[in-house]
Every structure is written in structure tokens, then in C-alpha cells.
Motif scaffolding. Structure first.
Motif, PDB file in Angstrom:
ATOM      1  N   UNK A 160       0.812  -1.222   0.000  1.00  0.00           N
ATOM      2  CA  UNK A 160       0.000   0.000   0.000  1.00  0.00           C
ATOM      3  C   UNK A 160       0.847   1.274   0.000  1.00  0.00           C
ATOM      4  N   UNK A 161       2.162   1.130   0.176  1.00  0.00           N
ATOM      5  CA  UNK A 161       3.035   2.303   0.318  1.00  0.00           C
ATOM      6  C   UNK A 161       3.013   3.265  -0.865  1.00  0.00           C
ATOM      7  N   UNK A 162       3.088   2.795  -2.108  1.00  0.00           N
ATOM      8  CA  UNK A 162       3.122   3.758  -3.212  1.00  0.00           C
ATOM      9  C   UNK A 162       1.930   4.713  -3.190  1.00  0.00           C
ATOM     10  N   UNK A 163       0.743   4.185  -2.926  1.00  0.00           N
ATOM     11  CA  UNK A 163      -0.441   5.039  -2.862  1.00  0.00           C
ATOM     12  C   UNK A 163      -0.408   5.998  -1.688  1.00  0.00           C
ATOM     13  N   UNK A 164       0.102   5.518  -0.556  1.00  0.00           N
ATOM     14  CA  UNK A 164       0.178   6.347   0.651  1.00  0.00           C
ATOM     15  C   UNK A 164       1.124   7.524   0.436  1.00  0.00           C
ATOM     16  N   UNK A 165       2.291   7.270  -0.156  1.00  0.00           N
ATOM     17  CA  UNK A 165       3.239   8.348  -0.399  1.00  0.00           C
ATOM     18  C   UNK A 165       2.754   9.267  -1.521  1.00  0.00           C
ATOM     19  N   UNK A 166       2.124   8.700  -2.543  1.00  0.00           N
ATOM     20  CA  UNK A 166       1.600   9.522  -3.635  1.00  0.00           C
ATOM     21  C   UNK A 166       0.497  10.453  -3.133  1.00  0.00           C
ATOM     22  N   UNK A 167      -0.221  10.013  -2.096  1.00  0.00           N
ATOM     23  CA  UNK A 167      -1.315  10.821  -1.549  1.00  0.00           C
ATOM     24  C   UNK A 167      -0.811  11.965  -0.677  1.00  0.00           C
ATOM     25  N   UNK A 168       0.475  11.943  -0.320  1.00  0.00           N
ATOM     26  CA  UNK A 168       1.020  13.069   0.423  1.00  0.00           C
ATOM     27  C   UNK A 168       1.691  12.746   1.743  1.00  0.00           C
ATOM     28  N   UNK A 169       1.626  11.486   2.174  1.00  0.00           N
ATOM     29  CA  UNK A 169       2.289  11.131   3.437  1.00  0.00           C
ATOM     30  C   UNK A 169       3.804  11.233   3.286  1.00  0.00           C
ATOM     31  N   UNK A 170       4.450  11.714   4.332  1.00  0.00           N
ATOM     32  CA  UNK A 170       5.911  11.791   4.346  1.00  0.00           C
ATOM     33  C   UNK A 170       6.528  10.574   5.015  1.00  0.00           C
ATOM     34  N   UNK A 171       5.754   9.930   5.887  1.00  0.00           N
ATOM     35  CA  UNK A 171       6.255   8.796   6.650  1.00  0.00           C
ATOM     36  C   UNK A 171       5.121   7.802   6.871  1.00  0.00           C
ATOM     37  N   UNK A 172       5.471   6.521   6.905  1.00  0.00           N
ATOM     38  CA  UNK A 172       4.488   5.454   7.124  1.00  0.00           C
ATOM     39  C   UNK A 172       4.773   4.805   8.473  1.00  0.00           C
ATOM     40  N   UNK A 173       3.824   4.926   9.403  1.00  0.00           N
ATOM     41  CA  UNK A 173       3.978   4.334  10.732  1.00  0.00           C
ATOM     42  C   UNK A 173       3.407   2.924  10.721  1.00  0.00           C
ATOM     43  N   UNK A 174       4.197   1.987  11.237  1.00  0.00           N
ATOM     44  CA  UNK A 174       3.863   0.574  11.119  1.00  0.00           C
ATOM     45  C   UNK A 174       3.898  -0.087  12.486  1.00  0.00           C
ATOM     46  N   UNK A 175       2.793  -0.742  12.827  1.00  0.00           N
ATOM     47  CA  UNK A 175       2.735  -1.459  14.099  1.00  0.00           C
ATOM     48  C   UNK A 175       2.476  -2.940  13.818  1.00  0.00           C
ATOM     49  N   UNK A 176       1.225  -3.265  13.536  1.00  0.00           N
ATOM     50  CA  UNK A 176       0.759  -4.645  13.450  1.00  0.00           C
ATOM     51  C   UNK A 176       1.501  -5.466  12.403  1.00  0.00           C
ATOM     52  N   UNK A 177       1.767  -4.872  11.244  1.00  0.00           N
ATOM     53  CA  UNK A 177       2.364  -5.629  10.142  1.00  0.00           C
ATOM     54  C   UNK A 177       3.722  -6.221  10.525  1.00  0.00           C
ATOM     55  N   UNK A 178       4.415  -5.579  11.443  1.00  0.00           N
ATOM     56  CA  UNK A 178       5.713  -6.105  11.881  1.00  0.00           C
ATOM     57  C   UNK A 178       5.596  -6.829  13.214  1.00  0.00           C
ATOM     58  N   UNK A 179       4.883  -6.231  14.157  1.00  0.00           N
ATOM     59  CA  UNK A 179       4.787  -6.811  15.506  1.00  0.00           C
ATOM     60  C   UNK A 179       4.172  -8.211  15.487  1.00  0.00           C
ATOM     61  N   UNK A 180       3.209  -8.452  14.587  1.00  0.00           N
ATOM     62  CA  UNK A 180       2.533  -9.755  14.533  1.00  0.00           C
ATOM     63  C   UNK A 180       3.121 -10.696  13.479  1.00  0.00           C
ATOM     64  N   UNK A 181       4.167 -10.248  12.789  1.00  0.00           N
ATOM     65  CA  UNK A 181       4.752 -11.084  11.733  1.00  0.00           C
ATOM     66  C   UNK A 181       5.437 -12.309  12.340  1.00  0.00           C
TER      67      UNK A 181
END
Length: 196
Positions: A160-181
Motif C-alpha cells: 500500500x506504500x506507493x499510494x500512501x506516499x503519492x497521496x502526500x504522506x511523508x512517513x508510514x507508521x507501522x505497528x501490526x504488520x511487523x509486531x505480529x509477523x
């Protein structure tokens, strides 16, 4: 501001993942006894200093003052009790969570180092009274806050990152995707590659 913003509930993952190249990490400990929280914060502080990473402590602004931390993150409820004057005197920067326009304007009135918006997508982390914000909302937020960094949080994945950055976000905060991996190290490496 680093494009990858790791959020973890303990210093354990910070000690495992920061040496892999994480440069921005938040210790977000909930319902932890005060002595344990302090111990985790000290461990996180040490590992981040050793590897040149920025540590952000969630919620506990008094502890940040006590330990000489440089950065905190506050939710809207935490803003009610935070001593912003004391934080300013100590040179502590802070990021603030927002979910709607009123919260965004309140946050901006405190001149934060960044504004966070979420959840962008459905999230498993906690029950949210807000529907997923979506990418259009990210774009609107970025327009409203100008040059201040915008952190996207909630339901993020590398795909989902390309869309998130294209929409204007400067940083992506990640919790569940890594903590539960199953393999947090491998998942972290994937995030690092996707955001570099």
C-alpha cells in the motif's frame, strides 16, 4: 523525517530491529507497570543512541522529561494533561495524532514536529471510533498542514506504500504488520527496502 516509522510495544523489538537500519522508532507501551516502562525506555534509548536512530516515546511525557528523551508522541487525550511549556523548555519535540478537522486544528495550534492521521486503512490494533480515512483524506491533510511532515498510520503494508506516499504522506507508521509477523526481522527488512 524518515519514511519508515516503526512502532513497537517493547524495547525487545527495538533491540532486534534498530540494528537492521531502522532510523525512526516509537516505544508505544500500554498498561505496563511504571518500573517496567522506565526499564524499556532506558533500553530503547541506549540502542537508539548506539545506532543513530530517533526514539519517540508514546504518551509518557513526564518520563521523557525525566530521562532526557528528545521526542514524544501524544494522542488527543494526552494533550489534555501534557505540560507543553515544560516540553518546550526541555527542547522536547512532539508529534500529535489527529482523526478529524477539529483535532487537526487543535494539534496545529501546538506547533508539532509532525501530524499523524489514521487509521488510513482498517486496522487490527485497536477499536477505532473512526472509519478508515482513505488516501483522499491524506491528500487533504497534507494540503492543510503545509510543509509539516504528515505521518500515515493504520493498516499499512508495503504493498500500500506507493499510494500512501503519492497521496502526500511523508512517513508510514507501522505497528501490526511487523509486531505480529512470524519473522519480524524479515518483515522489517522488506519495509526498509520499500521505503528507501
Amino acid at each position: 523525517m524518515d519514511r519508515f516509522y516503526l512502532i513497537t510495544p517493547t524495547a525487545d523489538l527495538i533491540e532486534r530491529l534498530v540494528p537492521r537500519g531502522v532510523r525512526l522508532v516509537q516505544l508505544r507501551a500500554k498498561d505496563m507497570p511504571a518500573a517496567d516502562l522506565r526499564a524499556h525506555a532506558l533500553r530503547a534509548q541506549a540502542i537508539c543512541r548506539q545506532h543513530g536512530a530517533q526514539l519517540i516515546l508514546n504518551d509518557y511525557w513526564q518520563l521523557a522529561l525525566d530521562l532526557g528523551l528528545e521526542f514524544i508522541h501524544l494522542g488527543q487525550e494526552d494533550m489534555d494533561s501534557a505540560d507543553f511549556a515544560a516540553l518546550a523548555r526541555a527542547g522536547i519535540r512532539f508529534g500529535l495524532s489527529t482523526h478529524d478537522e477539529a483535532e487537526r486544528e487543535r494539534a496545529l495550534s501546538h506547533d508539532p514536529a509532525y501530524i499523524a492521521l489514521g487509521p488510513v486503512y482498517p486496522t487490527l490494533l485497536k477499536q477505532m471510533p473512526w472509519a478508515p480515512q482513505g488516501l483522499e483524506r491524506l491528500t487533504a491533510w497534507k494540503a492543510a498542514i503545509g510543509t509539516r511532515p504528515l505521518v500515515a498510520i493504520g493498516g499499512l503494508t508495503p504493498e500500500r506504500l506507493p499510494g500512501v506516499f503519492a497521496a502526500g504522506a511523508d512517513s508510514a507508521a507501522v505497528v501490526t504488520d511487523i509486531v505480529t509477523a512470524k519473522d519480524p526481522e524479515a518483515r522489517c527488512d522488506l519495509w526498509l527496502r520499500a521505503t528507501r
